[in-house]
Design a protein around this motif. Sequence first.
Motif, PDB file in Angstrom:
ATOM      1  N   THR A   1      -3.335  17.320  11.605  1.00 55.74           N
ATOM      2  CA  THR A   1      -1.938  17.352  12.032  1.00 55.74           C
ATOM      3  C   THR A   1      -1.030  16.983  10.858  1.00 55.74           C
ATOM      4  OG1 THR A   1      -1.867  15.019  12.636  1.00 55.74           O
ATOM      5  CG2 THR A   1      -2.636  16.572  14.338  1.00 55.74           C
ATOM      6  N   ALA A   2       0.259  17.150  11.059  1.00 52.69           N
ATOM      7  CA  ALA A   2       1.237  16.748  10.043  1.00 52.69           C
ATOM      8  C   ALA A   2       1.095  15.256   9.740  1.00 52.69           C
ATOM      9  CB  ALA A   2       2.645  17.084  10.509  1.00 52.69           C
ATOM     10  N   SER A   3       0.909  14.457  10.769  1.00 47.03           N
ATOM     11  CA  SER A   3       0.731  13.014  10.577  1.00 47.03           C
ATOM     12  C   SER A   3      -0.551  12.713   9.799  1.00 47.03           C
ATOM     13  CB  SER A   3       0.718  12.318  11.932  1.00 47.03           C
ATOM     14  OG  SER A   3       0.629  10.924  11.772  1.00 47.03           O
TER      15      SER A   3
ATOM     16  N   LEU B   1      -2.032  14.675   7.656  1.00 49.17           N
ATOM     17  CA  LEU B   1      -1.825  15.114   6.278  1.00 49.17           C
ATOM     18  C   LEU B   1      -0.995  14.100   5.498  1.00 49.17           C
ATOM     19  CD1 LEU B   1      -1.214  18.865   7.035  1.00 49.17           C
ATOM     20  CD2 LEU B   1      -3.046  17.969   5.565  1.00 49.17           C
ATOM     21  N   PHE B   2       0.022  13.550   6.134  1.00 47.51           N
ATOM     22  CA  PHE B   2       0.831  12.548   5.446  1.00 47.51           C
ATOM     23  C   PHE B   2      -0.004  11.313   5.111  1.00 47.51           C
ATOM     24  CE2 PHE B   2       3.486   8.800   5.282  1.00 47.51           C
ATOM     25  CZ  PHE B   2       4.254   9.134   4.186  1.00 47.51           C
ATOM     26  N   THR B   3      -0.766  10.829   6.079  1.00 52.61           N
ATOM     27  CA  THR B   3      -1.610   9.653   5.854  1.00 52.61           C
ATOM     28  C   THR B   3      -2.609   9.915   4.740  1.00 52.61           C
ATOM     29  OG1 THR B   3      -1.349   8.956   8.149  1.00 52.61           O
ATOM     30  CG2 THR B   3      -3.260   8.090   6.971  1.00 52.61           C
ATOM     31  N   GLU B   4      -3.220  11.086   4.748  1.00 44.11           N
ATOM     32  CA  GLU B   4      -4.192  11.434   3.702  1.00 44.11           C
ATOM     33  C   GLU B   4      -3.508  11.559   2.346  1.00 44.11           C
ATOM     34  OE1 GLU B   4      -8.017  12.539   2.072  1.00 44.11           O
ATOM     35  OE2 GLU B   4      -7.234  11.200   3.613  1.00 44.11           O
ATOM     36  N   SER B   5      -2.284  12.063   2.313  1.00 42.11           N
ATOM     37  CA  SER B   5      -1.571  12.190   1.039  1.00 42.11           C
ATOM     38  C   SER B   5      -1.344  10.817   0.401  1.00 42.11           C
ATOM     39  CB  SER B   5      -0.245  12.934   1.217  1.00 42.11           C
ATOM     40  OG  SER B   5       0.731  12.143   1.860  1.00 42.11           O
ATOM     41  N   LEU B   6      -1.011   9.827   1.205  1.00 43.85           N
ATOM     42  CA  LEU B   6      -0.822   8.477   0.651  1.00 43.85           C
ATOM     43  C   LEU B   6      -2.141   7.887   0.173  1.00 43.85           C
ATOM     44  CD1 LEU B   6       1.797   6.804   3.007  1.00 43.85           C
ATOM     45  CD2 LEU B   6       2.166   7.950   0.809  1.00 43.85           C
TER      46      LEU B   6
ATOM     47  N   ALA C   1      -4.471  19.647  -3.197  1.00 48.98           N
ATOM     48  CA  ALA C   1      -5.306  20.496  -2.344  1.00 48.98           C
ATOM     49  C   ALA C   1      -4.914  20.414  -0.869  1.00 48.98           C
ATOM     50  CB  ALA C   1      -6.779  20.126  -2.519  1.00 48.98           C
ATOM     51  N   LEU C   2      -4.095  19.446  -0.500  1.00 51.24           N
ATOM     52  CA  LEU C   2      -3.610  19.359   0.874  1.00 51.24           C
ATOM     53  C   LEU C   2      -2.607  20.468   1.195  1.00 51.24           C
ATOM     54  CD1 LEU C   2      -3.000  15.507   1.200  1.00 51.24           C
ATOM     55  CD2 LEU C   2      -4.939  16.818   2.103  1.00 51.24           C
TER      56      LEU C   2
ATOM     57  N   ARG D   1       0.925  23.596   8.538  1.00 48.04           N
ATOM     58  CA  ARG D   1       0.563  24.912   9.070  1.00 48.04           C
ATOM     59  C   ARG D   1      -0.941  25.084   8.887  1.00 48.04           C
ATOM     60  NH1 ARG D   1       3.273  28.408   5.690  1.00 48.04           N
ATOM     61  NH2 ARG D   1       1.399  28.650   4.454  1.00 48.04           N
ATOM     62  N   ASN D   2      -1.654  25.291   9.962  1.00 48.83           N
ATOM     63  CA  ASN D   2      -3.111  25.497   9.903  1.00 48.83           C
ATOM     64  C   ASN D   2      -3.836  24.375   9.171  1.00 48.83           C
ATOM     65  OD1 ASN D   2      -2.796  27.971  11.261  1.00 48.83           O
ATOM     66  ND2 ASN D   2      -2.391  29.022   9.326  1.00 48.83           N
ATOM     67  N   GLY D   3      -3.399  23.148   9.377  1.00 51.42           N
ATOM     68  CA  GLY D   3      -4.078  21.999   8.789  1.00 51.42           C
ATOM     69  C   GLY D   3      -3.783  21.751   7.320  1.00 51.42           C
TER      70      GLY D   3
END
Length: 150
Positions: free
Chosen positions: A7-9, A11-16, A29-30, A114-116
């Motif tokens: 999800t968008a959430s 992805l944000f958590t993984e980006s940090l 790569a995200l 979009r699409n993970g």
Amino acid sequence: MTTQVRTASDLFTESLRLLLAKDMAGYAALWAVDGVMVFPFATADYPARLEGRAAIAAYLRGYPDLLDVQEITEQVVHRTGDPDVVVAEFEAAGVAVATGTPYRMRYVAVLTARNGEIASYRDYWSPLAATEILGGLDELKAFAGEASKA
């Protein structure tokens, strides 16, 4: 077996997490291959928009040489009426590598998934604060110039 799409959430958590790990390749790569990163408050000599995963990867490559982000001191993720969009407020802390100056900056980001993958990331930060932290406008311009050449 069903694979759950991030999800968008997520992805944000993984980006940090990847930012703190200084894994800029993983961070880039995200993004979707055609994803964009936008800097609405960019100065005239700073890129306002990066288009495509490759451009984002090139921009991020030298980031750990500029800022040693050591901690996310605050983080709030706001869900919106669109499940593919989150608005995140966060504060990053660390050290400006060239000057050794302590670094603490607040951000607001609007992430669209979009699409993970990240389709769009609007990064609202203060160029004035970044200039002060990095030791001057020339240092900020130098990073932006190197990033745009990569």
